[in-house]
Every structure is written in C-alpha cells, then in structure tokens.
Design a protein around this motif. Structure first.
Motif, short mmCIF file in Angstrom:
data_model
loop_
_atom_site.label_atom_id
_atom_site.label_comp_id
_atom_site.label_asym_id
_atom_site.label_seq_id
_atom_site.Cartn_x
_atom_site.Cartn_y
_atom_site.Cartn_z
N ILE A 189 0.83 -1.20 0.00
CA ILE A 189 0.00 0.00 0.00
C ILE A 189 0.86 1.25 0.00
O ILE A 189 0.55 2.26 -0.66
CB ILE A 189 -0.95 -0.02 1.20
CG1 ILE A 189 -1.95 -1.18 1.03
CG2 ILE A 189 -1.70 1.29 1.34
CD1 ILE A 189 -2.89 -1.36 2.20
N ASN A 192 2.00 1.87 -3.50
CA ASN A 192 0.97 2.04 -4.52
C ASN A 192 -0.15 2.97 -4.04
O ASN A 192 -1.33 2.74 -4.30
CB ASN A 192 0.37 0.69 -4.91
CG ASN A 192 1.38 -0.26 -5.51
OD1 ASN A 192 1.64 -0.24 -6.70
ND2 ASN A 192 1.99 -1.10 -4.65
N THR A 193 0.21 4.00 -3.32
CA THR A 193 -0.78 4.89 -2.73
C THR A 193 -1.64 5.56 -3.80
O THR A 193 -2.88 5.53 -3.76
CB THR A 193 -0.09 5.95 -1.88
OG1 THR A 193 0.66 5.31 -0.86
CG2 THR A 193 -1.10 6.90 -1.27
N LEU A 196 -3.94 3.07 -5.75
CA LEU A 196 -5.11 2.64 -5.00
C LEU A 196 -6.12 3.78 -4.84
O LEU A 196 -7.33 3.54 -4.81
CB LEU A 196 -4.69 2.14 -3.62
CG LEU A 196 -3.95 0.79 -3.61
CD1 LEU A 196 -3.44 0.49 -2.21
CD2 LEU A 196 -4.87 -0.31 -4.08
N TYR A 199 -7.97 3.88 -8.02
CA TYR A 199 -8.84 2.69 -8.09
C TYR A 199 -10.08 2.87 -7.22
O TYR A 199 -11.19 2.52 -7.62
CB TYR A 199 -8.04 1.47 -7.64
CG TYR A 199 -8.79 0.17 -7.77
CD1 TYR A 199 -8.94 -0.44 -9.00
CD2 TYR A 199 -9.36 -0.43 -6.66
CE1 TYR A 199 -9.63 -1.62 -9.13
CE2 TYR A 199 -10.05 -1.62 -6.78
CZ TYR A 199 -10.18 -2.22 -8.02
OH TYR A 199 -10.87 -3.39 -8.13
N TYR A 200 -9.91 3.45 -6.04
CA TYR A 200 -11.05 3.70 -5.16
C TYR A 200 -12.05 4.65 -5.81
O TYR A 200 -13.27 4.41 -5.79
CB TYR A 200 -10.56 4.25 -3.83
CG TYR A 200 -11.67 4.64 -2.88
CD1 TYR A 200 -12.28 3.68 -2.09
CD2 TYR A 200 -12.11 5.95 -2.80
CE1 TYR A 200 -13.31 4.02 -1.23
CE2 TYR A 200 -13.13 6.31 -1.95
CZ TYR A 200 -13.73 5.34 -1.16
OH TYR A 200 -14.75 5.67 -0.31
N ILE A 271 -11.17 -2.49 -2.85
CA ILE A 271 -9.77 -2.36 -2.41
C ILE A 271 -9.27 -3.70 -1.88
O ILE A 271 -8.14 -4.12 -2.15
CB ILE A 271 -9.65 -1.27 -1.34
CG1 ILE A 271 -9.96 0.10 -1.94
CG2 ILE A 271 -8.26 -1.26 -0.73
CD1 ILE A 271 -9.95 1.22 -0.93
N TYR A 274 -8.51 -5.98 -4.71
CA TYR A 274 -7.33 -5.51 -5.43
C TYR A 274 -6.05 -5.95 -4.72
O TYR A 274 -5.13 -6.49 -5.35
CB TYR A 274 -7.38 -3.98 -5.56
CG TYR A 274 -6.31 -3.40 -6.45
CD1 TYR A 274 -6.56 -3.22 -7.81
CD2 TYR A 274 -5.07 -3.04 -5.95
CE1 TYR A 274 -5.57 -2.69 -8.65
CE2 TYR A 274 -4.08 -2.52 -6.77
CZ TYR A 274 -4.34 -2.35 -8.12
OH TYR A 274 -3.37 -1.84 -8.94
N VAL A 275 -6.01 -5.74 -3.42
CA VAL A 275 -4.81 -6.12 -2.66
C VAL A 275 -4.65 -7.63 -2.62
O VAL A 275 -3.54 -8.16 -2.73
CB VAL A 275 -4.89 -5.53 -1.23
CG1 VAL A 275 -3.68 -5.96 -0.41
CG2 VAL A 275 -4.97 -4.01 -1.28
N CYS A 299 -5.02 0.96 4.55
CA CYS A 299 -5.28 1.96 3.51
C CYS A 299 -5.60 3.32 4.13
O CYS A 299 -5.14 4.37 3.66
CB CYS A 299 -6.43 1.50 2.62
SG CYS A 299 -6.03 0.07 1.58
N CYS A 305 -7.02 5.93 0.28
CA CYS A 305 -8.31 6.02 -0.39
C CYS A 305 -8.62 7.43 -0.85
O CYS A 305 -9.48 7.62 -1.70
CB CYS A 305 -9.40 5.51 0.56
SG CYS A 305 -9.19 3.76 0.95
#
Length: 480
Positions: A189, A192-193, A196, A199-200, A271, A274-275, A299, A305
């Motif tokens: 996380i 890949n902040t 993500l 993605y959120y 999320i 995804y993880v 997250c 997020c």
C-alpha cells in the motif's frame, strides 16, 4: 428310705442296717437301669431278677454315675448333673449316656462326632483357602487395573502435552504468517498509494452509475406495470396489494442501495479484492490469515483512499471503519419501512380510489337464458329460451344459487374485476344432487357464466356462457 429286702429303714450306709443287703439291691429299682423310664422288663411287680434282686413298684431310679437314687423321669441327674440319655447322631434314637455305642445301630457316638468335626474342619479350611485365593486374585486384578490406569493416564498426559506443543508451534507459525502478510500489505500500500486512490475513485464512480441505472430501470418497470394495470383494469384487492408490495420493493431497494444500509461498502470490498489479487500474483497463494479490515485500516492509515486524508470523504471513511467489523452486516430497516408505508398508501389510493367499490352482500335476480342448439355458424341453428326463476349471488362469500326447475344448482364466483365503470363476474355452476359426468368444462361443471354489472346494486347482470355439452348461450338477469 425303706429297704427293698426287709422293708425296714435302710439307713445312710452302704448296707442296710437291719438285714445287711448292699445299697444297690436294697434301694435300687430294676427299671432304673433301662433307658425307657416307663420300664421295659418283662418281669412283673413283686418278682425277682435272675440275679436274685427283688423287683418292686418304684418311681425312682439309680444314677449310674454317682449311684444316688433319683426320680425315674430324670434326663439329668439332680445330684451330679450328669446327662443320663443321649441321641445317636447317626440314627437319631435315644439311649443311656453310660454307653459309648448306640444300642440300635452300633455307632460310637464320640468317634462319629469326631469324624463330623474333622469333616467340618476340613470344609472350613478348604473354604478359607478358597477365599484366600479369591482375595489374592482380586488383589492381583486391582493391581493390574491400577497399572493399566496409570499407563493410560501417562499416555493421555503425553498426548495432551504433545498436542499443546503442536498447537503452540502452529500458533507461532500463524502469528509469524500474519505478521509477514501484514508487513507485505503495508509495503504494497505504501508503494501504490496513488494507484489505490485512483482505483477507489473509479469503483465509487462505477457504484454511483450502477445505482442510478438500477433506480431508473426499476422505476420504469414499476411505472409501466402500474400504468398497464391502471388502464387494463384489475381486481380491487389485487390492485391494493400490488401497490403495497411494490412500495415495499422500491423502499427496500432504496434502503439497500441509496441509504448504504449494508455497511461494508463496495469501495472497501474493491480495495480488498485488489490487494488480495496483488498478493496472489506475487506470492502464488491467497491471503490466509489476515483479517480483511486490516487491509482497509492500512489503507486509511496511509491515506490511500483519498488524495487528501483530511477531506470530508476520508473522514467519513474513517468513521465508517470505526463502526464496522467483518462479522457484521447490519441493515438499517427504519428508513425502508417508513418509505414503504408512504409509497404503499400512495399507490393504493392512486390505483383504487377512482373506482367504485366492489359488490357486497346478497342480490337476487330473475330472467332468462337463450341457448344456441347446433353449430352457431350453420343455417339450421335453433335457439331455445330457458326461463330462470331465481338467482341469488352472495358477493361476500363468493357463492350463490340458480333455480331452473324444482331444485337449485350451486354457483361459485371464481373472479371479479373492474374495467372502467363495469364490474366483470365469472361464475361456475354445479349440480350437487346429480353431478354432471363427462362435462366438456371439466370437474363436474354444468355451466360457466361471464357477465357484466354496469351498476352493481341496481343494474342488469347480463352476458354469455357455455353449458356442459359445449353449447353457447346468452343470459340477462334483472334485480328483484
């Protein structure tokens, strides 16, 4: 005492002081020496014995032990306490105790008693030996059971200790695996902040679009159904129930989607998936031990997020997390039920109010029916007029009767519905006394009526039908 020989006083000596006869001959009674105290000698009273001893009547006897004169019915000597008679232990006959052997069977009393005592002692020793052996066996069996119980407990203790060690090792491995997975999630996380976060946002946009589309489609379908029933007509009760249940459906859908009553939101699930997929791609196996909320928490901690962690949306997500757990899927029923009640009442009023109420109570009619004989399309068709003297319809019970002749037939109202200001009624007729066999209408039905009541209380009830032979007819009934 008186001497048996001279008749004078014998005295206290061993011989008579007058005639000198000894004590045995002078004072003794012949029957005193016989076991039978009543006397068994054939000698008569006043005679003499073969030894010269005179025999006289006497109720005394001579004790063979002490030589004293004693009563002839004595069992024990009152002087020396000697038992004068004994019972043979073998044959059971009584004889004088001065003899060792029985005068009937010849058994030596003492030898026989000694033999019995010996046998008793032998049996006693054998029984004691047997009890000793049994006690020894019981002791050995108890000792064996004690050793087996101790061995069993020892094995159970060893198995329990081994199981506890294995469980402790397993817990240690699980803790290590959990720690390893949590560290991997944090690293992933953290690296890949931004990804993500995007993605959120994408998942949230998809949810909004899907929710809007569902609302539009469902609303269109429900409105179309309402309008079709509104203009095509329906039963009073069907219309009301349809409105109530449709309102409940819309309200529940609104509560489940619009109110976000299911707390574990789609964005958080997205999320999580995804993880999990990223972990599977890198490690070749799915997450085994990590609680799903650990991922969401991580997250939130990294502000993944939302690009701005202090924004209202991010704060809302933090608050949502504080109120939720994996095991809870709590549905907020308050708003759906309130909306259900409002929509149900509105739909019912809208679809039912414009129409007059359905018929109630009993109404009597009379009239006639015209039956078409033969093929309706043929030129040779004949028509027969059948008078109907009385018809009674109970709209509450959905039952009734019709009278053609001497007895009545049963009527059953199968359906009532509205079309505009008209009320349509479908009726089945049966002859209960003489059931119809081979009816083309099935189930013993003698006729089927389908009529219209323009004004349900005072209007004419008219229409058409079909009898059990398949012949068509028309009818017209007037209220009585």
């Amino acid at each position: 005492m008186r001497c048996n020989h001279c008749g004078k006083d014998f005295g206290d000596g061993l011989k008579c002081q007058h005639c000198g006869i000894d004590r045995v001959e002078g004072l003794g009674s012949f029957n005193g020496f016989n076991p039978d105290t009543m006397g068994s000698s054939p000698l008569s009273s006043g005679g003499t014995t073969p030894g010269g001893i005179s025999v006289t009547d006497s109720k005394n006897m001579l004790c063979y032990s002490c030589g004293e004169i004693i009563p002839d019915d004595s069992v024990f000597c009152p002087i020396c306490r000697t038992r004068l008679y004994v019972t043979c232990p073998k044959c059971g006959r009584s004889y004088s105790s001065q003899y060792d052997n029985c005068n009937q069977c010849g058994t030596n009393r003492q030898d026989y008693l000694d033999k019995l005592e010996q046998e008793k002692q032998i049996k006693f020793r054998e029984e004691a030996e047997r009890q000793k052996i049994e006690a020894l066996k019981r002791k050995e069996e108890q000792e064996r059971q004690r050793r087996e119980e101790a061995a069993r407990r020892r094995r159970e203790d060893e198995a329990r200790e081994q199981k506890e060690r294995q469980e402790a090792q397993k817990r240690q491995l699980v803790l290590m695996a959990i720690d390893s997975e949590n560290k991997w999630i944090e690293r992933f996380i953290s690296n890949n902040t931004k990804l993500l976060s995007r993605y959120y946002k994408t998942q949230r946009t998809k949810k909004t679009l899907c929710t809007t589309a569902v609302y539009i489609i469902v609303t269109f379908i429900v409105v179309a159904m309402f309008l079709s029933i509104r203009f095509l007509g329906s039963d009073f009760y069907e219309r009301g129930l349809f409105g109530i249940f449709s309102g409940f459906f819309l309200a529940f859908l609104n509560g489940a989607i619009g109110f976000e009553a299911i707390k574990f939101t789609n964005e958080n699930k997205a999320i999580l998936r995804y993880v999990q997929n990223a972990f599977y791609d890198e490690n070749g196996r799915p997450l085994r031990y990590t609680n799903s909320w650990v991922i969401i928490t991580t997250c939130i901690q990294y502000g993944v997020c939302m690009e701005v962690p202090s924004s209202p949306e991010s704060l809302y997500l933090r608050k949502s997390y504080d109120q939720q757990t994996d095991a809870e899927v709590d549905i907020n029923w308050t708003k759906p039920f309130v909306v259900t009640a409002i929509l149900g009442i509105c739909f019912s009023l809208f679809f039912v109010w414009p129409y007059p109420p359905m018929p109630k109570g009993s109404i009597s009619y009379s009239g006639s029916a015209i039956v078409t004989m033969g093929d309706p399309l043929s030129n040779s068709t004949k028509k027969q007029n059948v008078p109907i003297s009385k018809v009674i319809l109970n709209f509450d019970a959905r039952k009734g009767i019709i009278i053609y002749s001497a007895y009545s037939l049963e009527l059953t109202i199968k359906r009532m519905y509205r079309e505009g200001a008209e009320i349509h009624v479908l009726i089945e007729e049966r002859d209960l006394k003489n059931p119809v066999k081979g009816s083309k209408l099935g189930e013993g039905i003698s006729a089927v009526y389908e009529g219209i009541i323009p004004r349900y209380r005072y209007g004419t009830f008219s229409g058409s039908g079909k009898n059990w032979k398949g012949q068509f007819f028309s009818f017209k009934l007037e209220p009585v």
